[in-house]
Design a protein around this motif. Structure first.
Motif, short mmCIF file in Angstrom:
data_model
loop_
_atom_site.label_atom_id
_atom_site.label_comp_id
_atom_site.label_asym_id
_atom_site.label_seq_id
_atom_site.Cartn_x
_atom_site.Cartn_y
_atom_site.Cartn_z
N PHE A 163 0.85 -1.19 0.00
CA PHE A 163 0.00 0.00 0.00
C PHE A 163 0.89 1.23 0.00
N VAL A 164 0.28 2.37 -0.26
CA VAL A 164 1.02 3.63 -0.31
C VAL A 164 0.90 4.32 1.03
N GLY A 165 2.04 4.63 1.65
CA GLY A 165 2.06 5.29 2.94
C GLY A 165 1.73 6.76 2.84
N GLN A 166 1.62 7.42 3.98
CA GLN A 166 1.27 8.84 4.00
C GLN A 166 2.32 9.71 3.32
N ASP A 167 3.56 9.22 3.27
CA ASP A 167 4.62 9.98 2.62
C ASP A 167 4.71 9.70 1.12
N GLY A 168 3.78 8.85 0.63
CA GLY A 168 3.76 8.53 -0.80
C GLY A 168 4.61 7.35 -1.19
N ASP A 169 5.37 6.80 -0.24
CA ASP A 169 6.22 5.64 -0.54
C ASP A 169 5.40 4.35 -0.50
N THR A 170 5.83 3.38 -1.28
CA THR A 170 5.17 2.08 -1.29
C THR A 170 5.64 1.26 -0.08
N VAL A 171 4.69 0.73 0.66
CA VAL A 171 4.98 -0.08 1.84
C VAL A 171 4.64 -1.54 1.53
N HIS A 172 5.58 -2.44 1.72
CA HIS A 172 5.35 -3.87 1.51
C HIS A 172 4.94 -4.47 2.86
N ALA A 173 3.64 -4.65 3.05
CA ALA A 173 3.13 -5.13 4.34
C ALA A 173 3.31 -6.63 4.49
N LEU A 174 3.00 -7.38 3.43
CA LEU A 174 3.12 -8.84 3.44
C LEU A 174 3.79 -9.29 2.16
#
Length: 264
Positions: A11-22
């Motif tokens: 998902f896309v974090g608040q800072d606009g970076d892509t976060v790999h959660a799983l």
């Protein structure tokens, strides 16, 4: 019962970076198993649970329940949240019966089932109270009763005792064990507590730091039923050994996450 294959979620974090959660999560949960899930903060435990519940989409992989793909929420799954998520204006009776009302169950039948579950969680006499008149522990008992009211085959619990004090937490753990021993169902239970994971679980799924993966699955060969003598169980060598091992593994993960110190 539950099969998870190659599950990945970004998902896309608040800072606009892509976060790999799983990333590439593979997991099987047996019918009527009590599975606990443990891992560092932010490792994707809640994301995994919400995916099983059908509350969020994912990028890759599959989740199946009895061979049927999960495409969204379903009557086979009930969920208990950390923040209680009760209707503040509704009575205890109406909160517990809410899911049954949404499924078109008649008033007489849904209230009868709700009263039975209110008694099961130890709240007889509080049917007409509203959430604001209850303690945190009592509110969570209402949440558990509401989830059980729809008779789910799978109960998903997201740190359900995380918002209550330690004494209440221990009482709720014992009550949950008693309920599960009476009503056997598949439970996936998210927690930050090694002790809670071992006390409740048949197996403990240890997740790695983000992106969340299955680092290890630790069996818990403690005897059941467990609700009758929790104190003796917690003093047993097996219990102490397993909780100590889980803490060692979690500490290793935290140390791996620390940024390298800059020399000089």
């Amino acid at each position: 019962m539950i099969e998870i294959r190659g599950l990945s979620k970004t998902f896309v974090g608040q800072d606009g970076d892509t976060v790999h959660a799983l990333r590439d999560v593979d997991l099987d949960v047996a019918e009527n198993e009590f599975l606990t899930v443990l891992g560092p903060s932010g490792c994707g435990k809640t994301t995994l649970l919400k995916a099983i519940a059908g509350l969020i989409p994912w990028n890759d992989g599959d989740i199946l329940i009895d061979g049927t793909p999960v495409r969204g929420p379903g009557p086979d799954r009930g969920m208990v949240f950390q923040n209680f998520a009760l209707l503040p204006w509704a009575t205890v009776l109406d909160n517990v019966a809410f899911g049954l009302k949404m499924r078109g169950v008649g008033r007489s039948e849904r209230e009868e089932r709700a009263r039975s579950l209110i008694a099961l969680v130890g709240l007889s006499g509080f049917e007409t109270k509203r959430p604001g008149e209850l303690s945190g522990g009592m509110q969570q008992r209402v949440g558990i009763a509401r989830a059980l009211a729809v008779q789910p085959r799978v109960l998903l619990m997201d740190e359900p005792f995380g918002a209550v004090d330690e004494q209440t937490r221990r009482l709720l753990q014992e009550e949950l064990l008693t309920i599960w021993e009476k009503r056997r169902m598949t439970v996936v239970f998210i927690t930050h507590s090694m002790e809670e994971a071992v006390l409740l679980g048949d197996r403990v799924v240890l997740m790695s730091a983000r992106p969340g993966r299955i680092a290890e699955i630790v069996p818990v060969p403690l005897r059941r039923p467990r609700s009758s003598d929790v104190g003796a169980l917690e003093r047993s060598g097996q219990y102490v050994e397993i909780t100590a091992y889980l803490w060692d593994r979690l500490r290793e993960m935290h140390e791996e996450q620390r940024p390298a110190e800059v020399a000089g």
